[in-house]
Design a protein around this motif. Structure first.
Motif, short mmCIF file in Angstrom:
data_model
loop_
_atom_site.label_atom_id
_atom_site.label_comp_id
_atom_site.label_asym_id
_atom_site.label_seq_id
_atom_site.Cartn_x
_atom_site.Cartn_y
_atom_site.Cartn_z
N LYS A 110 0.86 -1.21 0.15
CA LYS A 110 0.14 0.08 0.14
C LYS A 110 0.92 1.31 0.08
O LYS A 110 0.11 2.58 -0.50
N TYR A 142 3.24 2.17 -1.89
CA TYR A 142 3.77 2.56 -3.23
C TYR A 142 3.05 3.40 -4.28
O TYR A 142 1.67 2.88 -4.08
N ASP A 143 3.42 4.27 -5.01
CA ASP A 143 2.56 4.89 -5.90
C ASP A 143 1.95 4.01 -7.16
O ASP A 143 0.77 4.16 -7.54
N HIS A 144 2.72 3.05 -7.56
CA HIS A 144 2.35 2.13 -8.64
C HIS A 144 2.90 0.67 -8.45
O HIS A 144 3.92 0.51 -7.73
N GLN A 176 -1.99 2.89 -7.46
CA GLN A 176 -2.15 2.09 -6.22
C GLN A 176 -3.67 1.99 -6.02
O GLN A 176 -3.87 0.94 -5.58
#
Length: 305
Positions: free
Chosen positions: A83, A85-87, A155
């Motif tokens: 959770k 991380y951006d991508h 995300q």
């Protein structure tokens, strides 16, 4: 299963690459970068003989089992870490690409804020959908389908589609996920600027993933589509960013550019199947529009079954 450790530290980078890997995995290529890796890596080995590379910003575990079910268990086990991380990218282990190219891929996807995107496939790749082969006339193309081989999720999108991995299907969930979150024609893309080489035949690991005794990929595919009341949509582009930076939306331009795929047919194994896939793509460019079906209510009902 050997655990990753008592606690996973905070992310060192904004992006995470996750893969289920075996003895012949190409993940060592992903970890090399002349300019420095700007993504973290989580490797989950389905083969106990795979060793931990022991690199920085990388976590490793052993987790036996099939591909999709293994991902579902991994996502649950490390949900809090993922959770952050951006991508989140989820890659097959037979993809040839280095860390510098992956840096560029994540940067492009972040810049355009795609919900789901993937690298284009080199023309030497084994492939199913000719639409996803690299088109050198474009930097990227907005498409209506991103396949399970190498998706990169924002995300929020990852959290929305994550339950699909736990539904018991080893094939077909990629025909659903774009429909679950589709809001605009520019939500999804294939990135032509960063191609990846898919080195093994499609379906090479089907036995390990439970497709034996007469069971085939289509069994899961049609079960998924029936569950969500969806048709099997054609894979075609909505629009694309050309090499000169101009947004292209004219269908005949895509068809004209796709004609060069005739040279792809004889450039790899299985020319008959390659010819069929290319011909189907040409036909769809002539006859069908790109579309997604917003089935959020149906999807919520399906995921809650």
């Amino acid at each position: 299963m050997s655990p990753i450790g008592p606690a996973m530290p905070n992310p060192s980078n904004p992006y995470l690459l996750i893969a289920r890997v075996g003895r012949n995995s190409l993940h060592s290529e992903w970890l090399t970068s002349a300019s420095g890796r700007r993504f973290d890596v989580l490797l989950s080995a389905y083969d106990a003989r795979v060793a931990d590379p022991g690199l920085d910003n990388m976590w490793f575990e052993h987790r036996p089992g099939s591909k999709v079910a293994g991902y579902a268990a991994l996502f649950d086990a490390h949900a809090d870490h993922i959770k952050q991380y951006d991508h989140v990218a989820v890659f097959d282990d037979d993809l040839s690409i280095d860390g510098d190219a992956l840096n560029r891929l994540f940067a492009i996807i972040h810049e355009h804020d795609f919900k789901i995107a993937q690298p284009a496939l080199t023309t030497a790749s084994h492939f199913t959908y000719a639409c996803l082969l690299r088109d050198p006339a474009f930097r990227l193309r907005h498409v209506n389908y991103v396949e399970m081989m190498c998706p990169v999720f924002s995300q929020s999108t990852f959290q929305a589609i994550r339950p699909l991995y736990a539904m018991g299907y080893e094939s077909g969930i990629d025909l659903v996920w774009c429909n679950l979150v589709a809001a605009a024609p520019t939500d999804f893309a294939v990135i032509d600027d960063v191609p990846v080489w898919h080195t093994r035949p499609v379906g090479a690991a089907k036995a390990a993933n439970g497709f034996t005794g007469g069971k085939c990929y289509e069994d899961d595919i049609y079960a998924v589509l029936d569950r969500f009341r969806l048709p099997w949509l054609s894979c075609v582009p909505y629009s694309g960013v050309r090499r000169d930076g101009v947004l292209e939306q004219r269908r005949w331009k895509f068809l004209l550019s796709a004609l060069r795929l005739v040279f792809v047919i004889g450039s790899g194994a299985g020319p008959r199947q390659r010819a069929r896939s290319v011909a189907v793509y040409w036909k769809h460019l002539l006859q069908r529009r790109a579309r997604n079906i917003n089935v959020i209510l149906q999807a919520e009902r399906g995921l809650g079954d």
